[in-house]
Design a protein around this motif. Structure first.
Motif, mmCIF file in Angstrom:
data_model
loop_
_atom_site.group_PDB
_atom_site.id
_atom_site.type_symbol
_atom_site.label_atom_id
_atom_site.label_comp_id
_atom_site.label_asym_id
_atom_site.label_seq_id
_atom_site.Cartn_x
_atom_site.Cartn_y
_atom_site.Cartn_z
ATOM 1 N N PHE A 101 0.832 -1.207 0.000
ATOM 2 C CA PHE A 101 0.000 0.000 0.000
ATOM 3 C C PHE A 101 0.866 1.256 0.000
ATOM 4 O O PHE A 101 0.528 2.264 -0.611
ATOM 5 N N TYR A 120 -5.336 -4.559 6.307
ATOM 6 C CA TYR A 120 -4.960 -4.868 4.930
ATOM 7 C C TYR A 120 -3.448 -4.735 4.810
ATOM 8 O O TYR A 120 -2.885 -3.730 5.236
ATOM 9 N N ILE A 129 -1.665 -6.019 1.638
ATOM 10 C CA ILE A 129 -1.355 -5.751 0.232
ATOM 11 C C ILE A 129 -2.618 -5.318 -0.522
ATOM 12 O O ILE A 129 -3.722 -5.789 -0.224
ATOM 13 N N GLN A 165 -7.243 -2.366 -6.722
ATOM 14 C CA GLN A 165 -6.673 -1.242 -5.959
ATOM 15 C C GLN A 165 -5.321 -0.822 -6.543
ATOM 16 O O GLN A 165 -5.056 0.375 -6.723
ATOM 17 N N GLY A 179 -16.507 -7.579 -3.816
ATOM 18 C CA GLY A 179 -15.653 -8.594 -3.208
ATOM 19 C C GLY A 179 -14.204 -8.493 -3.651
ATOM 20 O O GLY A 179 -13.333 -9.162 -3.107
ATOM 21 N N THR A 180 -13.941 -7.620 -4.634
ATOM 22 C CA THR A 180 -12.574 -7.464 -5.151
ATOM 23 C C THR A 180 -11.819 -6.325 -4.470
ATOM 24 O O THR A 180 -10.665 -6.066 -4.791
ATOM 25 N N GLY A 181 -12.498 -5.626 -3.582
ATOM 26 C CA GLY A 181 -11.868 -4.473 -2.923
ATOM 27 C C GLY A 181 -12.057 -3.189 -3.709
ATOM 28 O O GLY A 181 -11.338 -2.213 -3.514
ATOM 29 N N LYS A 182 -13.085 -3.150 -4.561
ATOM 30 C CA LYS A 182 -13.247 -1.974 -5.425
ATOM 31 C C LYS A 182 -13.671 -0.726 -4.658
ATOM 32 O O LYS A 182 -13.376 0.384 -5.079
ATOM 33 N N THR A 183 -14.336 -0.902 -3.522
ATOM 34 C CA THR A 183 -14.757 0.293 -2.780
ATOM 35 C C THR A 183 -13.541 1.095 -2.309
ATOM 36 O O THR A 183 -13.475 2.308 -2.487
HETATM 37 P P1 AMP Z 1 -15.520 -4.636 -1.838
HETATM 38 O O1 AMP Z 1 -15.211 -5.351 -3.127
HETATM 39 O O2 AMP Z 1 -15.133 -3.199 -1.917
HETATM 40 O O3 AMP Z 1 -16.935 -4.825 -1.427
HETATM 41 O O4 AMP Z 1 -14.579 -5.251 -0.697
HETATM 42 C C1 AMP Z 1 -14.698 -6.596 -0.289
HETATM 43 C C2 AMP Z 1 -14.039 -6.847 1.063
HETATM 44 O O5 AMP Z 1 -12.616 -6.866 0.945
HETATM 45 C C3 AMP Z 1 -14.373 -5.845 2.129
HETATM 46 O O6 AMP Z 1 -14.798 -6.554 3.268
HETATM 47 C C4 AMP Z 1 -13.057 -5.135 2.409
HETATM 48 O O7 AMP Z 1 -12.960 -4.808 3.771
HETATM 49 C C5 AMP Z 1 -12.019 -6.149 2.012
HETATM 50 N N1 AMP Z 1 -10.767 -5.558 1.475
HETATM 51 C C6 AMP Z 1 -10.672 -4.492 0.662
HETATM 52 N N2 AMP Z 1 -9.380 -4.274 0.332
HETATM 53 C C7 AMP Z 1 -8.648 -5.201 0.941
HETATM 54 C C8 AMP Z 1 -7.226 -5.505 0.984
HETATM 55 N N3 AMP Z 1 -6.329 -4.794 0.290
HETATM 56 N N4 AMP Z 1 -6.829 -6.561 1.717
HETATM 57 C C9 AMP Z 1 -7.738 -7.301 2.387
HETATM 58 N N5 AMP Z 1 -9.064 -7.082 2.399
HETATM 59 C C10 AMP Z 1 -9.522 -6.060 1.683
#
Ligand code: AMP
Length: 195
Positions: A3, A21, A23, A28, A48-52
């Motif tokens: 990060f 988190y 990595i 991201q 679920g990919t961490g897109k938020t």
């Molecule tokens: P999202 O796809 O934004 O709905 O995120 C899915 C889940 O992944 C959420 O519960 C986040 O808290 C988690 N998350 C987001 N980024 C990371 C990361 N870099 N490492 C681990 N978990 C993550």
């Protein structure tokens, strides 16, 4: 990739570390640097990919570069549109967590509930508004929302918003935002209508 290598400020890295988190996810790592540069972005990513975090972290950082000062009311500077109440609430929670050391304020509006608490939150002034299209348009028509100072527009789950028939609402909303803005669009699929 760490990060720390993405160009994020310490206020955001602290929140990321607090979430545990270590990595960045693929989206991201790919999205954060160009968003920080102010570029428009078309992101193909599912929930679920961490897109938020892929958009919330750089959006918060860009807004923090010119923070609200003085006693005047905060203007909405970033608008995030999402198809459903559930997603909008989740995004708002993420902005709260990731932005906890930035001083940015956010609120969320969606339909199916009374508008009074939402209007009150808007009147208090926020930097980031997360909304579903129908309720946003409704509150815009009642003049409770001013989009004239929007710097960043995020369309999340754009394919679902189109499937749900929000295209006309979206056009009417986007029309009210300044042309000179950064636009980020995330979609699980990229059919030609989205592009
Ligand atoms: P999202 O796809 O934004 O709905 O995120 C899915 C889940 O992944 C959420 O519960 C986040 O808290 C988690 N998350 C987001 N980024 C990371 C990361 N870099 N490492 C681990 N978990 C993550």
């Amino acid at each position: 990739m760490k990060f720390e290598e993405l160009g994020l400020a310490e206020t955001l890295l602290r929140a990321v570390r607090g979430e545990g988190y270590s990595i960045p996810t693929k989206i991201q790592a790919a999205a954060i640097p160009p968003i920080l540069e102010g570029r428009d972005l078309l992101g193909c990513a599912q929930t679920g990919t961490g897109k938020t975090a892929a958009f919330a972290l750089p959006v918060l950082q860009r807004l923090s570069a010119t923070p609200h000062r003085g006693t005047g009311k905060r203007k909405i500077r970033a608008l995030v549109l999402a198809p459903t109440r559930e997603l909008a609430v989740q995004i708002a929670e993420s902005f709260q967590v990731y932005g906890q050391y930035t001083g940015m304020r956010r609120t969320v509006i969606y339909g199916g509930v009374g508008q009074v608490p939402q209007v009150r939150a808007l009147q208090a002034g926020v930097d980031v508004l997360i909304a579903t299209p129908g309720r946003l348009l409704d509150l815009m028509q009642q003049r409770f929302v001013d989009l004239s100072q929007i710097e960043i527009l995020v369309l999340d789950e754009a394919d679902r918003m189109l499937d749900m028939g929000f295209i006309h609402d979206l056009r009417r909303i986007v029309e009210k935002a300044p042309d000179r803005r950064q636009t980020l669009l995330f979609s699980a699929t990229m059919p030609s209508a989205i592009r």
